[in-house]
Scaffold this motif. Structure first.
Motif, PDB file in Angstrom:
ATOM      1  N   LEU A  23     -40.241  38.452 -42.217  1.00 26.02           N
ATOM      2  CA  LEU A  23     -39.453  37.242 -41.984  1.00 26.02           C
ATOM      3  C   LEU A  23     -39.781  36.582 -40.649  1.00 26.02           C
ATOM      4  O   LEU A  23     -39.484  35.405 -40.448  1.00 26.02           O
ATOM      5  N   LEU A  24     -40.405  37.326 -39.761  1.00 27.68           N
ATOM      6  CA  LEU A  24     -40.628  36.841 -38.406  1.00 27.68           C
ATOM      7  C   LEU A  24     -41.837  35.923 -38.296  1.00 27.68           C
ATOM      8  O   LEU A  24     -41.899  35.069 -37.419  1.00 27.68           O
ATOM      9  N   GLY A  25     -42.808  36.121 -39.137  1.00 23.08           N
ATOM     10  CA  GLY A  25     -43.999  35.291 -39.056  1.00 23.08           C
ATOM     11  C   GLY A  25     -44.894  35.487 -40.253  1.00 23.08           C
ATOM     12  O   GLY A  25     -45.490  36.547 -40.408  1.00 23.08           O
ATOM     13  N   ASP A  26     -44.960  34.479 -41.097  1.00 16.83           N
ATOM     14  CA  ASP A  26     -45.796  34.539 -42.291  1.00 16.83           C
ATOM     15  C   ASP A  26     -47.036  33.693 -42.034  1.00 16.83           C
ATOM     16  O   ASP A  26     -46.934  32.476 -41.846  1.00 16.83           O
ATOM     17  N   PRO A  27     -48.230  34.307 -41.986  1.00 20.89           N
ATOM     18  CA  PRO A  27     -49.439  33.541 -41.696  1.00 20.89           C
ATOM     19  C   PRO A  27     -49.806  32.545 -42.793  1.00 20.89           C
ATOM     20  O   PRO A  27     -50.641  31.678 -42.594  1.00 20.89           O
ATOM     21  N   GLY A  28     -49.166  32.665 -43.947  1.00 22.81           N
ATOM     22  CA  GLY A  28     -49.453  31.736 -45.049  1.00 22.81           C
ATOM     23  C   GLY A  28     -48.537  30.534 -44.994  1.00 22.81           C
ATOM     24  O   GLY A  28     -48.241  29.990 -43.931  1.00 22.81           O
ATOM     25  N   ASP A  29     -48.058  30.113 -46.145  1.00 17.98           N
ATOM     26  CA  ASP A  29     -47.217  28.917 -46.201  1.00 17.98           C
ATOM     27  C   ASP A  29     -45.726  29.236 -46.218  1.00 17.98           C
ATOM     28  O   ASP A  29     -44.905  28.377 -46.464  1.00 17.98           O
ATOM     29  N   GLY A  30     -45.380  30.477 -45.953  1.00 20.13           N
ATOM     30  CA  GLY A  30     -43.976  30.865 -45.881  1.00 20.13           C
ATOM     31  C   GLY A  30     -43.424  31.459 -47.154  1.00 20.13           C
ATOM     32  O   GLY A  30     -42.324  32.019 -47.152  1.00 20.13           O
ATOM     33  N   LYS A  31     -44.159  31.364 -48.257  1.00 17.04           N
ATOM     34  CA  LYS A  31     -43.639  31.846 -49.530  1.00 17.04           C
ATOM     35  C   LYS A  31     -43.507  33.365 -49.554  1.00 17.04           C
ATOM     36  O   LYS A  31     -42.605  33.902 -50.202  1.00 17.04           O
ATOM     37  N   ALA A  32     -44.401  34.066 -48.862  1.00 15.35           N
ATOM     38  CA  ALA A  32     -44.305  35.523 -48.814  1.00 15.35           C
ATOM     39  C   ALA A  32     -43.048  35.948 -48.070  1.00 15.35           C
ATOM     40  O   ALA A  32     -42.405  36.944 -48.419  1.00 15.35           O
ATOM     41  N   ALA A  33     -42.680  35.197 -47.043  1.00 18.17           N
ATOM     42  CA  ALA A  33     -41.446  35.486 -46.307  1.00 18.17           C
ATOM     43  C   ALA A  33     -40.225  35.246 -47.194  1.00 18.17           C
ATOM     44  O   ALA A  33     -39.250  36.008 -47.146  1.00 18.17           O
ATOM     45  N   ILE A  34     -40.280  34.191 -48.002  1.00 10.50           N
ATOM     46  CA  ILE A  34     -39.181  33.913 -48.944  1.00 10.50           C
ATOM     47  C   ILE A  34     -39.015  35.089 -49.899  1.00 10.50           C
ATOM     48  O   ILE A  34     -37.892  35.532 -50.185  1.00 10.50           O
ATOM     49  N   LEU A  35     -40.135  35.620 -50.395  1.00  8.17           N
ATOM     50  CA  LEU A  35     -40.073  36.739 -51.333  1.00  8.17           C
ATOM     51  C   LEU A  35     -39.485  37.979 -50.665  1.00  8.17           C
ATOM     52  O   LEU A  35     -38.649  38.677 -51.255  1.00  8.17           O
ATOM     53  N   SER A  36     -39.915  38.273 -49.444  1.00  6.42           N
ATOM     54  CA  SER A  36     -39.372  39.431 -48.725  1.00  6.42           C
ATOM     55  C   SER A  36     -37.871  39.277 -48.499  1.00  6.42           C
ATOM     56  O   SER A  36     -37.092  40.227 -48.655  1.00  6.42           O
ATOM     57  N   ALA A  37     -37.461  38.063 -48.142  1.00  7.34           N
ATOM     58  CA  ALA A  37     -36.039  37.806 -47.932  1.00  7.34           C
ATOM     59  C   ALA A  37     -35.259  37.968 -49.235  1.00  7.34           C
ATOM     60  O   ALA A  37     -34.136  38.495 -49.243  1.00  7.34           O
ATOM     61  N   TYR A  38     -35.843  37.510 -50.321  1.00  4.70           N
ATOM     62  CA  TYR A  38     -35.219  37.665 -51.649  1.00  4.70           C
ATOM     63  C   TYR A  38     -34.936  39.142 -51.939  1.00  4.70           C
ATOM     64  O   TYR A  38     -33.834  39.504 -52.376  1.00  4.70           O
ATOM     65  N   TYR A  39     -35.913  39.990 -51.664  1.00  2.14           N
ATOM     66  CA  TYR A  39     -35.717  41.420 -51.909  1.00  2.14           C
ATOM     67  C   TYR A  39     -34.677  42.017 -50.962  1.00  2.14           C
ATOM     68  O   TYR A  39     -33.897  42.890 -51.349  1.00  2.14           O
ATOM     69  N   LEU A  40     -34.654  41.534 -49.740  1.00  2.50           N
ATOM     70  CA  LEU A  40     -33.647  42.035 -48.802  1.00  2.50           C
ATOM     71  C   LEU A  40     -32.239  41.670 -49.259  1.00  2.50           C
ATOM     72  O   LEU A  40     -31.305  42.467 -49.122  1.00  2.50           O
ATOM     73  N   VAL A  41     -32.081  40.477 -49.830  1.00  2.00           N
ATOM     74  CA  VAL A  41     -30.759  40.099 -50.344  1.00  2.00           C
ATOM     75  C   VAL A  41     -30.398  40.955 -51.545  1.00  2.00           C
ATOM     76  O   VAL A  41     -29.244  41.369 -51.702  1.00  2.00           O
ATOM     77  N   LYS A  42     -31.374  41.249 -52.407  1.00  2.00           N
ATOM     78  CA  LYS A  42     -31.105  42.131 -53.535  1.00  2.00           C
ATOM     79  C   LYS A  42     -30.675  43.514 -53.056  1.00  2.00           C
ATOM     80  O   LYS A  42     -29.907  44.201 -53.729  1.00  2.00           O
ATOM     81  N   LEU A  43     -31.171  43.899 -51.885  1.00  2.00           N
ATOM     82  CA  LEU A  43     -30.763  45.176 -51.285  1.00  2.00           C
ATOM     83  C   LEU A  43     -29.501  45.029 -50.440  1.00  2.00           C
ATOM     84  O   LEU A  43     -29.066  45.991 -49.809  1.00  2.00           O
ATOM     85  N   ASP A  44     -28.940  43.809 -50.425  1.00  2.00           N
ATOM     86  CA  ASP A  44     -27.713  43.489 -49.684  1.00  2.00           C
ATOM     87  C   ASP A  44     -27.883  43.670 -48.179  1.00  2.00           C
ATOM     88  O   ASP A  44     -26.974  44.154 -47.496  1.00  2.00           O
ATOM     89  N   LYS A  45     -29.032  43.255 -47.669  1.00  2.00           N
ATOM     90  CA  LYS A  45     -29.317  43.346 -46.234  1.00  2.00           C
ATOM     91  C   LYS A  45     -29.125  41.976 -45.583  1.00  2.00           C
ATOM     92  O   LYS A  45     -29.640  40.964 -46.053  1.00  2.00           O
ATOM     93  N   ASN A  46     -28.410  41.959 -44.476  1.00  2.00           N
ATOM     94  CA  ASN A  46     -28.057  40.704 -43.811  1.00  2.00           C
ATOM     95  C   ASN A  46     -29.243  39.850 -43.378  1.00  2.00           C
ATOM     96  O   ASN A  46     -29.176  38.615 -43.480  1.00  2.00           O
ATOM     97  N   PRO A  47     -30.354  40.427 -42.861  1.00  2.82           N
ATOM     98  CA  PRO A  47     -31.471  39.571 -42.431  1.00  2.82           C
ATOM     99  C   PRO A  47     -32.000  38.667 -43.541  1.00  2.82           C
ATOM    100  O   PRO A  47     -32.399  37.528 -43.280  1.00  2.82           O
ATOM    101  N   GLY A  48     -32.002  39.169 -44.754  1.00  2.60           N
ATOM    102  CA  GLY A  48     -32.478  38.359 -45.873  1.00  2.60           C
ATOM    103  C   GLY A  48     -31.562  37.180 -46.151  1.00  2.60           C
ATOM    104  O   GLY A  48     -32.021  36.049 -46.378  1.00  2.60           O
ATOM    105  N   ILE A  49     -30.254  37.429 -46.143  1.00  4.83           N
ATOM    106  CA  ILE A  49     -29.294  36.352 -46.387  1.00  4.83           C
ATOM    107  C   ILE A  49     -29.380  35.303 -45.282  1.00  4.83           C
ATOM    108  O   ILE A  49     -29.398  34.094 -45.545  1.00  4.83           O
TER     109      ILE A  49
END
Length: 312
Positions: A195-221
């Motif tokens: 979430l801190l720095g995605d060298p691409g267009d940001g979509k990989a960070a969105i995906l990581s955040a999506y999984y963090l929310v599924k795990l109910d982790k605050n950083p993702g939300i």
């Protein structure tokens, strides 16, 4: 009217409502849109009585597919997917049997839906097949990886760890999520770091955040909330879409806040997400969105309200 009312009847899980759905379910005769709606409703009901008619509908689809030599029209292709989705929600040995067969189908979309269903039902016998699918990449590979995480069978660990050795950041995020579900808690820092720095267009960070929310982790939300509220950002609709797909009730509030975005695509994704998540706050928000200036947003809000039995 049946198309409009069916999902709400299914969600009610009322015996009389399900009786009416079963009575009306005639895949060989009814209008395609009606059959799609009734199939979804039977799945939402989670009533075991729905297994037999759904299984019959699947057999009918297989026969039609053979007769048409794999060239089913679009509405019948959609129905095949909806039947598998419904069977996964209802469960039971018969549902598992259909899904286990469908995972070998020639249609990649059918295979993906079957894999998702096997994950939802946590069918351990499907692990070897899902391991093979996980290496295929794309939507099918993602679905298989997530299913392996749902099932929680330790046999999948080696396969998932091998996926971490590649250069695809999307696959890495998928594998880390599944490995975390399998008990590898050391995967969490890597998901958060994305979430801190995605060298691409940001979509990989969105995906990581999506999984963090599924795990109910605050950083993702927090991350998806911030991205969804950014005006004129190409990532805002993707963040709102991701929130809606997490199935986490905590995603409702960020979506409610993001629906004031000036960008119609973001508001549309908010409407879709709120329609999926439901709950009192989501229903109240959808009632506001049905007055939106954009016709697509209004239409989605009305559909979402109808799914939850709100017709006034």
């Amino acid at each position: 009217d049946r198309v409009r009312v069916a999902p709400a009847l299914g969600r009610s899980r009322d015996k009389r409502a399900v009786d009416l759905l079963l009575e009306a379910y005639k895949p060989r005769k009814a209008h395609p849109r009606e059959t799609l709606a009734l199939t979804e409703a039977l799945g939402l009901s989670a009533d075991k009585r729905a297994v037999e008619p759904l299984q019959g509908a699947w057999d009918y689809m297989r026969t039609a597919d053979m007769q048409m030599e794999g060239e089913l029209p679009g509405h019948l292709q959609a129905l095949r997917l909806r039947i598998l989705e419904a069977l996964a929600r209802v469960g039971g040995p018969e549902a598992v049997a259909v899904l286990s067969t469908a995972v070998n189908d020639a249609d990649v979309r059918v295979v993906a839906e079957a894999a998702r269903g096997l994950g939802i039902l946590r069918v351990k016998d499907s692990v070897p097949a899902l391991q093979q699918l996980a290496a295929k990449g794309g939507n099918l590979g993602q679905t298989a990886i997530e299913a392996l995480g749902e099932i929680g069978d330790k046999r999948a660990i080696n396969t998932l760890e091998q996926l971490l050795t590649g250069s695809d950041k999307f696959v890495e995020a998928q594998a880390r999520y599944a490995l975390y579900r399998l008990g590898k808690k050391d995967m969490l820092p890597a998901l958060e770091k994305a979430l801190l720095g995605d060298p691409g267009d940001g979509k990989a960070a969105i995906l990581s955040a999506y999984y963090l929310v599924k795990l109910d982790k605050n950083p993702g939300i927090t991350f998806l909330d911030e991205q969804a509220r950014k005006p004129n950002s190409p990532l805002a609709p993707l963040a709102a879409e991701a929130l809606g797909k997490t199935d986490n009730p905590r995603a409702v509030l960020p979506l409610v806040e993001a629906m004031s975005s000036p960008d119609a695509p973001t508001r549309l994704m908010c409407a879709k997400g709120l329609s999926r998540l439901g709950g009192a706050r989501a229903i109240a928000a959808l009632k506001k969105l049905r007055l939106d200036s954009n016709v697509s947003v209004r239409a989605q809000a009305i559909l979402g309200l109808a799914d939850w039995g709100e017709f006034d």
